[in-house]
Design a protein around this motif. Structure first.
Motif, short mmCIF file in Angstrom:
data_model
loop_
_atom_site.label_atom_id
_atom_site.label_comp_id
_atom_site.label_asym_id
_atom_site.label_seq_id
_atom_site.Cartn_x
_atom_site.Cartn_y
_atom_site.Cartn_z
N GLY A 7 0.81 -1.21 0.00
CA GLY A 7 0.00 0.00 0.00
C GLY A 7 0.84 1.26 0.00
O GLY A 7 2.05 1.22 -0.09
N ARG A 42 -10.03 -1.20 5.67
CA ARG A 42 -9.80 -1.39 4.23
C ARG A 42 -8.36 -1.81 3.97
O ARG A 42 -8.09 -2.62 3.09
CB ARG A 42 -10.13 -0.12 3.46
CG ARG A 42 -11.61 0.11 3.32
CD ARG A 42 -11.92 1.35 2.55
NE ARG A 42 -11.26 1.32 1.25
CZ ARG A 42 -11.18 2.34 0.44
NH1 ARG A 42 -11.71 3.49 0.77
NH2 ARG A 42 -10.57 2.24 -0.72
N THR A 43 -7.43 -1.26 4.73
CA THR A 43 -6.02 -1.63 4.57
C THR A 43 -5.82 -3.08 4.97
O THR A 43 -5.15 -3.84 4.26
CB THR A 43 -5.12 -0.71 5.42
OG1 THR A 43 -5.27 0.64 4.95
CG2 THR A 43 -3.66 -1.13 5.33
N ARG A 46 -7.11 -5.25 2.26
CA ARG A 46 -6.18 -5.25 1.13
C ARG A 46 -4.99 -6.15 1.42
O ARG A 46 -4.55 -6.92 0.57
CB ARG A 46 -5.72 -3.81 0.82
CG ARG A 46 -4.87 -3.71 -0.42
CD ARG A 46 -4.53 -2.26 -0.81
NE ARG A 46 -3.81 -1.58 0.25
CZ ARG A 46 -4.29 -0.59 1.00
NH1 ARG A 46 -5.53 -0.18 0.82
NH2 ARG A 46 -3.56 -0.02 1.93
N TRP A 47 -4.47 -6.09 2.64
CA TRP A 47 -3.35 -6.96 3.02
C TRP A 47 -3.75 -8.43 2.94
O TRP A 47 -3.01 -9.25 2.44
CB TRP A 47 -2.86 -6.63 4.42
CG TRP A 47 -2.18 -5.32 4.56
CD1 TRP A 47 -1.79 -4.47 3.56
CD2 TRP A 47 -1.78 -4.70 5.78
NE1 TRP A 47 -1.19 -3.36 4.09
CE2 TRP A 47 -1.18 -3.48 5.45
CE3 TRP A 47 -1.91 -5.06 7.12
CZ2 TRP A 47 -0.68 -2.62 6.42
CZ3 TRP A 47 -1.40 -4.20 8.08
CH2 TRP A 47 -0.79 -3.00 7.73
N ARG A 49 -6.07 -9.75 1.14
CA ARG A 49 -6.20 -10.11 -0.28
C ARG A 49 -4.82 -10.33 -0.89
O ARG A 49 -4.61 -11.25 -1.66
CB ARG A 49 -6.97 -9.01 -1.02
CG ARG A 49 -7.33 -9.37 -2.43
CD ARG A 49 -8.28 -8.36 -3.09
NE ARG A 49 -7.96 -6.96 -2.82
CZ ARG A 49 -8.63 -6.17 -1.98
NH1 ARG A 49 -9.67 -6.63 -1.31
NH2 ARG A 49 -8.27 -4.92 -1.81
N TRP A 50 -3.84 -9.50 -0.53
CA TRP A 50 -2.48 -9.67 -1.04
C TRP A 50 -1.93 -11.04 -0.63
O TRP A 50 -1.36 -11.75 -1.46
CB TRP A 50 -1.56 -8.55 -0.51
CG TRP A 50 -0.18 -8.69 -1.03
CD1 TRP A 50 0.30 -8.21 -2.22
CD2 TRP A 50 0.92 -9.39 -0.43
NE1 TRP A 50 1.62 -8.57 -2.37
CE2 TRP A 50 2.02 -9.28 -1.29
CE3 TRP A 50 1.06 -10.08 0.77
CZ2 TRP A 50 3.25 -9.86 -1.00
CZ3 TRP A 50 2.29 -10.65 1.07
CH2 TRP A 50 3.37 -10.53 0.19
#
Length: 114
Positions: A7, A42-43, A46-47, A49-50
């Motif tokens: 990010g 949200r972060t 995202r992590w 999902r990564w």
């Protein structure tokens, strides 16, 4: 070690690993940890999902995933991967961060004469 691949903001590697692992469990401790470190939900998403998608496609993981038996479940990352490294919690985390280091470090070519 910092983690630059997850990010715009730079978080310490241990924060990314621990928050992602706790978030995977969807428990209140994860929410408290996120809040205390001001990591937006949200972060965290995202992590996660990564870890589940992008990490599994990296050359590092493709080359080394067979070393982990039984295979590491993508849904259990990074906590399941962390559990595969021996030692006390801090030692295991250090070993995992060293394992991930090639993903965060890029070779730099300096102009001639430097």
């Amino acid at each position: 070690m910092s983690v630059r691949f997850l990010g715009r903001r730079v978080y310490l590697g241990l924060v990314v690993v621990l928050c992602s692992a706790r978030h995977a469990g969807q428990n209140t401790a994860a929410a408290r940890l996120c809040e205390a470190l001001a990591v937006p939900l949200r972060t965290l998403q995202r992590w996660r999902r990564w870890w589940r998608e992008d990490f599994m496609q990296t050359p590092l993981w493709q080359a080394l995933c067979a070393r982990f038996m039984p295979p590491v479940s993508p849904q259990g990352l990074p906590g399941e991967l962390l559990a595969r490294f021996a030692g006390e919690a801090t030692e295991a985390l250090q070993r995992l961060l060293r394992f991930l280091a090639p993903l965060t470090v890029r070779a730099v070519t300096l102009p001639e004469g430097r």
